[in-house]
Every structure is written in C-alpha cells, then in structure tokens.
Design a protein around this motif. Sequence first.
Motif, PDB file in Angstrom:
ATOM      1  N   PHE A  14       1.065  -0.874   0.082  1.00  0.00           N
ATOM      2  CA  PHE A  14       0.160  -0.269  -0.266  1.00  0.00           C
ATOM      3  C   PHE A  14       0.805   1.595  -0.463  1.00  0.00           C
ATOM      4  CE2 PHE A  14      -3.628  -2.353   1.599  1.00  0.00           C
ATOM      5  CZ  PHE A  14      -4.441  -2.002   0.982  1.00  0.00           C
ATOM      6  N   PHE A  15       1.680   0.821   0.548  1.00  0.00           N
ATOM      7  CA  PHE A  15       2.665   2.208   0.828  1.00  0.00           C
ATOM      8  C   PHE A  15       3.924   2.847  -0.531  1.00  0.00           C
ATOM      9  CE2 PHE A  15       6.631   4.277   2.009  1.00  0.00           C
ATOM     10  CZ  PHE A  15       6.545   5.512   3.052  1.00  0.00           C
ATOM     11  N   TYR A  16       4.302   2.142  -0.821  1.00  0.00           N
ATOM     12  CA  TYR A  16       4.589   1.895  -2.110  1.00  0.00           C
ATOM     13  C   TYR A  16       3.961   2.050  -2.991  1.00  0.00           C
ATOM     14  CZ  TYR A  16       9.387   0.652   0.168  1.00  0.00           C
ATOM     15  OH  TYR A  16       9.934   0.845   1.812  1.00  0.00           O
ATOM     16  N   GLY A  17       2.848   1.572  -2.993  1.00  0.00           N
ATOM     17  CA  GLY A  17       1.665   1.961  -4.103  1.00  0.00           C
ATOM     18  C   GLY A  17       1.264   3.515  -4.485  1.00  0.00           C
ATOM     19  N   ALA A  18       0.358   3.655  -3.452  1.00  0.00           N
ATOM     20  CA  ALA A  18       0.448   5.251  -3.079  1.00  0.00           C
ATOM     21  C   ALA A  18       1.509   6.494  -3.522  1.00  0.00           C
ATOM     22  CB  ALA A  18       0.318   5.591  -1.791  1.00  0.00           C
ATOM     23  N   PHE A  19       2.996   5.713  -3.699  1.00  0.00           N
ATOM     24  CA  PHE A  19       3.744   6.813  -3.866  1.00  0.00           C
ATOM     25  C   PHE A  19       3.871   6.153  -5.587  1.00  0.00           C
ATOM     26  CE2 PHE A  19       5.364   7.805   0.063  1.00  0.00           C
ATOM     27  CZ  PHE A  19       5.110   8.648   0.334  1.00  0.00           C
ATOM     28  N   VAL A  20       3.565   5.018  -6.171  1.00  0.00           N
ATOM     29  CA  VAL A  20       3.757   4.515  -7.690  1.00  0.00           C
ATOM     30  C   VAL A  20       2.480   5.502  -8.386  1.00  0.00           C
ATOM     31  CG1 VAL A  20       3.375   3.238  -9.087  1.00  0.00           C
ATOM     32  CG2 VAL A  20       5.193   2.835  -7.828  1.00  0.00           C
ATOM     33  N   LEU A  21       1.525   5.639  -7.701  1.00  0.00           N
ATOM     34  CA  LEU A  21      -0.116   6.053  -8.115  1.00  0.00           C
ATOM     35  C   LEU A  21      -0.131   7.585  -7.797  1.00  0.00           C
ATOM     36  CD1 LEU A  21      -2.554   4.053  -6.664  1.00  0.00           C
ATOM     37  CD2 LEU A  21      -2.095   4.545  -8.891  1.00  0.00           C
ATOM     38  N   ALA A  22       0.600   8.377  -7.184  1.00  0.00           N
ATOM     39  CA  ALA A  22       0.863   9.777  -6.729  1.00  0.00           C
ATOM     40  C   ALA A  22       2.670  10.286  -8.199  1.00  0.00           C
ATOM     41  CB  ALA A  22       1.763   9.604  -5.330  1.00  0.00           C
ATOM     42  N   PHE A  23       3.113   9.366  -7.830  1.00  0.00           N
ATOM     43  CA  PHE A  23       4.117  10.051  -9.487  1.00  0.00           C
ATOM     44  C   PHE A  23       4.107   9.787 -10.653  1.00  0.00           C
ATOM     45  CE2 PHE A  23       6.835   8.554 -12.376  1.00  0.00           C
ATOM     46  CZ  PHE A  23       7.946  10.116 -12.148  1.00  0.00           C
ATOM     47  N   ALA A  24       2.569   8.672 -10.484  1.00  0.00           N
ATOM     48  CA  ALA A  24       2.407   8.366 -12.219  1.00  0.00           C
ATOM     49  C   ALA A  24       0.642   9.501 -12.256  1.00  0.00           C
ATOM     50  CB  ALA A  24       1.051   7.528 -12.297  1.00  0.00           C
ATOM     51  N   ALA A  25      -0.010  10.044 -11.841  1.00  0.00           N
ATOM     52  CA  ALA A  25      -0.871  11.251 -11.410  1.00  0.00           C
ATOM     53  C   ALA A  25       0.051  12.409 -11.687  1.00  0.00           C
ATOM     54  CB  ALA A  25      -1.567  11.676  -9.953  1.00  0.00           C
ATOM     55  N   VAL A  26       0.949  13.074 -11.399  1.00  0.00           N
ATOM     56  CA  VAL A  26       1.456  14.182 -11.195  1.00  0.00           C
ATOM     57  C   VAL A  26       2.713  13.671 -12.404  1.00  0.00           C
ATOM     58  CG1 VAL A  26       3.257  15.184 -10.842  1.00  0.00           C
ATOM     59  CG2 VAL A  26       2.306  14.830  -9.094  1.00  0.00           C
ATOM     60  N   ALA A  27       3.115  13.012 -13.473  1.00  0.00           N
ATOM     61  CA  ALA A  27       3.291  12.854 -15.015  1.00  0.00           C
ATOM     62  C   ALA A  27       2.231  12.769 -15.300  1.00  0.00           C
ATOM     63  CB  ALA A  27       4.822  11.149 -14.498  1.00  0.00           C
ATOM     64  N   GLU A  28       1.536  12.707 -15.362  1.00  0.00           N
ATOM     65  CA  GLU A  28       0.148  12.508 -16.149  1.00  0.00           C
ATOM     66  C   GLU A  28       0.285  13.743 -16.677  1.00  0.00           C
ATOM     67  OE1 GLU A  28      -2.932  10.901 -18.903  1.00  0.00           O
ATOM     68  OE2 GLU A  28      -0.867   9.908 -18.318  1.00  0.00           O
ATOM     69  N   LYS A  29      -0.309  14.617 -15.039  1.00  0.00           N
ATOM     70  CA  LYS A  29      -0.512  16.153 -15.256  1.00  0.00           C
ATOM     71  C   LYS A  29       0.400  16.982 -15.891  1.00  0.00           C
ATOM     72  CE  LYS A  29      -3.654  19.170 -14.256  1.00  0.00           C
ATOM     73  NZ  LYS A  29      -4.444  19.515 -15.138  1.00  0.00           N
ATOM     74  N   VAL A  30       1.649  16.377 -16.191  1.00  0.00           N
ATOM     75  CA  VAL A  30       2.850  17.014 -16.834  1.00  0.00           C
ATOM     76  C   VAL A  30       2.654  16.908 -18.355  1.00  0.00           C
ATOM     77  CG1 VAL A  30       5.004  17.635 -17.333  1.00  0.00           C
ATOM     78  CG2 VAL A  30       4.121  17.497 -14.557  1.00  0.00           C
ATOM     79  N   VAL A  31       2.337  15.710 -18.522  1.00  0.00           N
ATOM     80  CA  VAL A  31       2.542  15.543 -19.871  1.00  0.00           C
ATOM     81  C   VAL A  31       0.913  15.969 -21.027  1.00  0.00           C
ATOM     82  CG1 VAL A  31       2.195  13.576 -21.429  1.00  0.00           C
ATOM     83  CG2 VAL A  31       3.683  13.514 -19.621  1.00  0.00           C
ATOM     84  N   ASN A  32      -0.495  16.066 -19.659  1.00  0.00           N
ATOM     85  CA  ASN A  32      -1.132  16.657 -20.020  1.00  0.00           C
ATOM     86  C   ASN A  32      -1.126  18.420 -20.598  1.00  0.00           C
ATOM     87  OD1 ASN A  32      -3.104  14.438 -20.110  1.00  0.00           O
ATOM     88  ND2 ASN A  32      -4.012  14.919 -18.476  1.00  0.00           N
ATOM     89  N   THR A  33      -0.054  18.482 -19.734  1.00  0.00           N
ATOM     90  CA  THR A  33      -0.284  20.186 -20.491  1.00  0.00           C
ATOM     91  C   THR A  33       0.455  20.853 -21.599  1.00  0.00           C
ATOM     92  OG1 THR A  33       2.279  20.213 -19.468  1.00  0.00           O
ATOM     93  CG2 THR A  33       0.541  20.829 -17.697  1.00  0.00           C
ATOM     94  N   PHE A  34       0.571  19.630 -21.614  1.00  0.00           N
ATOM     95  CA  PHE A  34       0.976  19.742 -23.828  1.00  0.00           C
ATOM     96  C   PHE A  34       0.715  18.786 -24.587  1.00  0.00           C
ATOM     97  CE2 PHE A  34       5.671  19.528 -21.338  1.00  0.00           C
ATOM     98  CZ  PHE A  34       6.270  20.758 -21.938  1.00  0.00           C
ATOM     99  N   LYS A  35      -0.542  18.303 -24.390  1.00  0.00           N
ATOM    100  CA  LYS A  35      -2.064  17.987 -24.885  1.00  0.00           C
ATOM    101  C   LYS A  35      -1.721  16.411 -25.263  1.00  0.00           C
ATOM    102  CE  LYS A  35      -4.395  21.671 -25.318  1.00  0.00           C
ATOM    103  NZ  LYS A  35      -4.957  22.526 -24.050  1.00  0.00           N
TER     104      LYS A  35
END
Length: 78
Positions: A14-35
């Motif tokens: 759960f602990f490491y999975g939470a950080f992986v999900l948080a990283f994926a969310a931030v990475a996806e948001k950054v990539v979404n800024t470039f459409k």
Amino acid sequence: MKSKNVESVVRRIFFYGAFVLAFAAVAEKVVNTFKRTLFAGMPEPSRLLEYAVVALLFAIAMQLDRIRILLSAKASEP
C-alpha cells in the motif's frame, strides 16, 4: 507465513503503491499540459491522486494499529 509478516508486506505494498500512483498522477498531469497522454484509458490524474491517498491512509492505519498492539503488549509486561 505469519500474520505479522503478511501485514507487513501488505502495508509496504500500500505504501509504495501510493507513491507510484502519486508519481503517475503528477507525470500524467505534466504530460497533459503538452496535450499528450501517458496512460490511454486510465483515470484522470486527480482520480489517481485519490487512489494514492486512500492507499496511504490504509498504510498509516495499519502502522498505527501495529504500534498500538506493541505498546499495549509492552505496558502489560512486568
């Protein structure tokens, strides 16, 4: 496998999975800024962050329960 070991493994997942999900969310948001998108068909970044928070909350709750058990066992010793 003892229940203490199983609990430890689940808590770490759960602990490491939470950080992986948080990283994926931030990475996806950054990539979404470039459409663009990293994960086609995946939930939006805010939903991934919600999942990460829930997983982290479960990990914290399990850790606090373990601390409570250890402290009550220590208090009952002579």
